[in-house]
Design a protein around this motif. Structure first.
Motif, PDB file in Angstrom:
ATOM      1  N   GLU A  61       0.851  -1.191   0.000  1.00  0.00           N
ATOM      2  CA  GLU A  61       0.000   0.000   0.000  1.00  0.00           C
ATOM      3  C   GLU A  61       0.883   1.236   0.000  1.00  0.00           C
ATOM      4  N   SER A  62       1.420   1.528  -1.179  1.00  0.00           N
ATOM      5  CA  SER A  62       2.362   2.647  -1.234  1.00  0.00           C
ATOM      6  C   SER A  62       1.650   3.996  -1.274  1.00  0.00           C
ATOM      7  N   GLU A  63       0.314   3.962  -1.298  1.00  0.00           N
ATOM      8  CA  GLU A  63      -0.421   5.220  -1.265  1.00  0.00           C
ATOM      9  C   GLU A  63      -0.043   6.020  -0.028  1.00  0.00           C
ATOM     10  N   LYS A  64       0.078   7.292  -0.228  1.00  0.00           N
ATOM     11  CA  LYS A  64       0.543   8.162   0.848  1.00  0.00           C
ATOM     12  C   LYS A  64      -0.319   8.045   2.103  1.00  0.00           C
ATOM     13  N   LYS A  65      -1.630   7.883   1.916  1.00  0.00           N
ATOM     14  CA  LYS A  65      -2.478   7.896   3.107  1.00  0.00           C
ATOM     15  C   LYS A  65      -2.250   6.688   4.020  1.00  0.00           C
ATOM     16  N   SER A  66      -1.897   5.558   3.440  1.00  0.00           N
ATOM     17  CA  SER A  66      -1.600   4.389   4.269  1.00  0.00           C
ATOM     18  C   SER A  66      -0.331   4.596   5.084  1.00  0.00           C
ATOM     19  N   ILE A  67       0.649   5.203   4.430  1.00  0.00           N
ATOM     20  CA  ILE A  67       1.926   5.450   5.103  1.00  0.00           C
ATOM     21  C   ILE A  67       1.738   6.453   6.232  1.00  0.00           C
ATOM     22  N   VAL A  68       1.012   7.532   5.922  1.00  0.00           N
ATOM     23  CA  VAL A  68       0.739   8.560   6.938  1.00  0.00           C
ATOM     24  C   VAL A  68      -0.006   7.943   8.121  1.00  0.00           C
ATOM     25  N   LYS A  69      -0.997   7.111   7.797  1.00  0.00           N
ATOM     26  CA  LYS A  69      -1.790   6.435   8.829  1.00  0.00           C
ATOM     27  C   LYS A  69      -0.897   5.566   9.732  1.00  0.00           C
ATOM     28  N   ALA A  70       0.027   4.854   9.117  1.00  0.00           N
ATOM     29  CA  ALA A  70       0.929   3.992   9.890  1.00  0.00           C
ATOM     30  C   ALA A  70       1.877   4.812  10.767  1.00  0.00           C
ATOM     31  N   ILE A  71       2.410   5.887  10.224  1.00  0.00           N
ATOM     32  CA  ILE A  71       3.324   6.740  11.001  1.00  0.00           C
ATOM     33  C   ILE A  71       2.564   7.377  12.166  1.00  0.00           C
ATOM     34  N   GLN A  72       1.337   7.833  11.884  1.00  0.00           N
ATOM     35  CA  GLN A  72       0.526   8.435  12.949  1.00  0.00           C
ATOM     36  C   GLN A  72       0.195   7.425  14.050  1.00  0.00           C
ATOM     37  N   ALA A  73       0.089   6.155  13.659  1.00  0.00           N
ATOM     38  CA  ALA A  73      -0.226   5.108  14.640  1.00  0.00           C
ATOM     39  C   ALA A  73       1.033   4.639  15.386  1.00  0.00           C
ATOM     40  N   GLY A  74       2.192   5.189  15.010  1.00  0.00           N
ATOM     41  CA  GLY A  74       3.397   4.886  15.781  1.00  0.00           C
ATOM     42  C   GLY A  74       4.453   4.060  15.068  1.00  0.00           C
ATOM     43  N   ALA A  75       4.266   3.819  13.764  1.00  0.00           N
ATOM     44  CA  ALA A  75       5.324   3.123  13.020  1.00  0.00           C
ATOM     45  C   ALA A  75       6.521   4.063  12.886  1.00  0.00           C
ATOM     46  N   ASN A  76       7.722   3.524  12.959  1.00  0.00           N
ATOM     47  CA  ASN A  76       8.920   4.354  12.875  1.00  0.00           C
ATOM     48  C   ASN A  76       9.377   4.572  11.440  1.00  0.00           C
ATOM     49  N   ASN A  77       9.048   3.596  10.581  1.00  0.00           N
ATOM     50  CA  ASN A  77       9.496   3.700   9.202  1.00  0.00           C
ATOM     51  C   ASN A  77       8.675   2.728   8.364  1.00  0.00           C
ATOM     52  N   TYR A  78       8.856   2.768   7.047  1.00  0.00           N
ATOM     53  CA  TYR A  78       8.102   1.865   6.187  1.00  0.00           C
ATOM     54  C   TYR A  78       8.939   1.529   4.973  1.00  0.00           C
ATOM     55  N   LEU A  79       8.587   0.417   4.354  1.00  0.00           N
ATOM     56  CA  LEU A  79       9.234   0.004   3.114  1.00  0.00           C
ATOM     57  C   LEU A  79       8.136  -0.547   2.208  1.00  0.00           C
ATOM     58  N   ALA A  80       8.065  -0.019   0.985  1.00  0.00           N
ATOM     59  CA  ALA A  80       7.050  -0.477   0.047  1.00  0.00           C
ATOM     60  C   ALA A  80       7.585  -1.628  -0.797  1.00  0.00           C
ATOM     61  N   LYS A  81       6.754  -2.683  -0.928  1.00  0.00           N
ATOM     62  CA  LYS A  81       7.096  -3.795  -1.814  1.00  0.00           C
ATOM     63  C   LYS A  81       6.780  -3.394  -3.252  1.00  0.00           C
ATOM     64  N   PRO A  82       7.485  -3.853  -4.257  1.00  0.00           N
ATOM     65  CA  PRO A  82       8.669  -4.716  -4.134  1.00  0.00           C
ATOM     66  C   PRO A  82       9.906  -3.899  -3.788  1.00  0.00           C
ATOM     67  N   PHE A  83      10.874  -4.557  -3.164  1.00  0.00           N
ATOM     68  CA  PHE A  83      12.115  -3.867  -2.801  1.00  0.00           C
ATOM     69  C   PHE A  83      13.292  -4.806  -3.016  1.00  0.00           C
ATOM     70  N   GLU A  84      14.482  -4.230  -3.062  1.00  0.00           N
ATOM     71  CA  GLU A  84      15.703  -5.033  -3.150  1.00  0.00           C
ATOM     72  C   GLU A  84      16.101  -5.452  -1.741  1.00  0.00           C
ATOM     73  N   LYS A  85      16.700  -6.624  -1.620  1.00  0.00           N
ATOM     74  CA  LYS A  85      17.127  -7.120  -0.318  1.00  0.00           C
ATOM     75  C   LYS A  85      18.060  -6.129   0.386  1.00  0.00           C
ATOM     76  N   GLU A  86      18.897  -5.453  -0.403  1.00  0.00           N
ATOM     77  CA  GLU A  86      19.836  -4.478   0.169  1.00  0.00           C
ATOM     78  C   GLU A  86      19.082  -3.302   0.798  1.00  0.00           C
ATOM     79  N   ASP A  87      17.984  -2.895   0.132  1.00  0.00           N
ATOM     80  CA  ASP A  87      17.171  -1.785   0.664  1.00  0.00           C
ATOM     81  C   ASP A  87      16.540  -2.186   1.996  1.00  0.00           C
TER      82      ASP A  87
END
Ligand SMILES: [Mg+2]
Length: 126
Positions: free
Chosen positions: A85-111
């Motif tokens: 859910e790379s939509e901005k509102k999901s990320i904002v919602k998670a940060i507001q709920a106390g998430a420290n950071n996020y990573l959107a799939k798909p991603f590289e293992k190094e990331d």
């Protein structure tokens, strides 16, 4: 210290475990948010970072995030949301709920390894 990885996908849990290994951490696994909470209560003094997938059966990552952040004994454990859910509102919602950071799939293992290391140093700095 270990990393708790909650994801309903076995492949994703393997990827997380592999990335965690590259930065020197063992991984505890959970298939949904409820299992993550159970792992957390059993191993709370041993968990340095929690990774939560957003979409999981039984209890999704957002609900697990809210429950973890509602419990003061887990307040110092950083949480990294892993989401399609790379939509901005999901990320904002998670940060507001106390998430420290996020990573959107798909991603590289190094990331993923880099993001986990960032979250871990964030915890060490507080
Ligand atoms: Mg999922």
């Amino acid at each position: 210290m270990k990393i708790l990885s909650a994801d309903d996908s076995l492949i994703m849990r393997r990827i997380v475990a592999g990335a965690a290994e590259t930065i020197g951490f063992e991984t505890l696994e959970a298939k949904n948010g409820a299992e993550a909470l159970a792992q957390l209560s059993t191993h709370k003094d041993d968990i340095a970072l929690i990774l939560l997938d957003w979409n999981m059966p039984v209890m999704d990552g957002y609900e697990a995030l809210c429950k973890i952040r509602a419990d003061a004994q887990y307040k110092d454990i950083p949480i990294l949301m892993v989401t399609t859910e790379s939509e901005k509102k999901s990320i904002v919602k998670a940060i507001q709920a106390g998430a420290n950071n996020y990573l959107a799939k798909p991603f590289e293992k190094e990331d993923l390894a880099k993001k986990m290391a960032e979250c871990l140093s964030l915890e060490a700095g507080t």
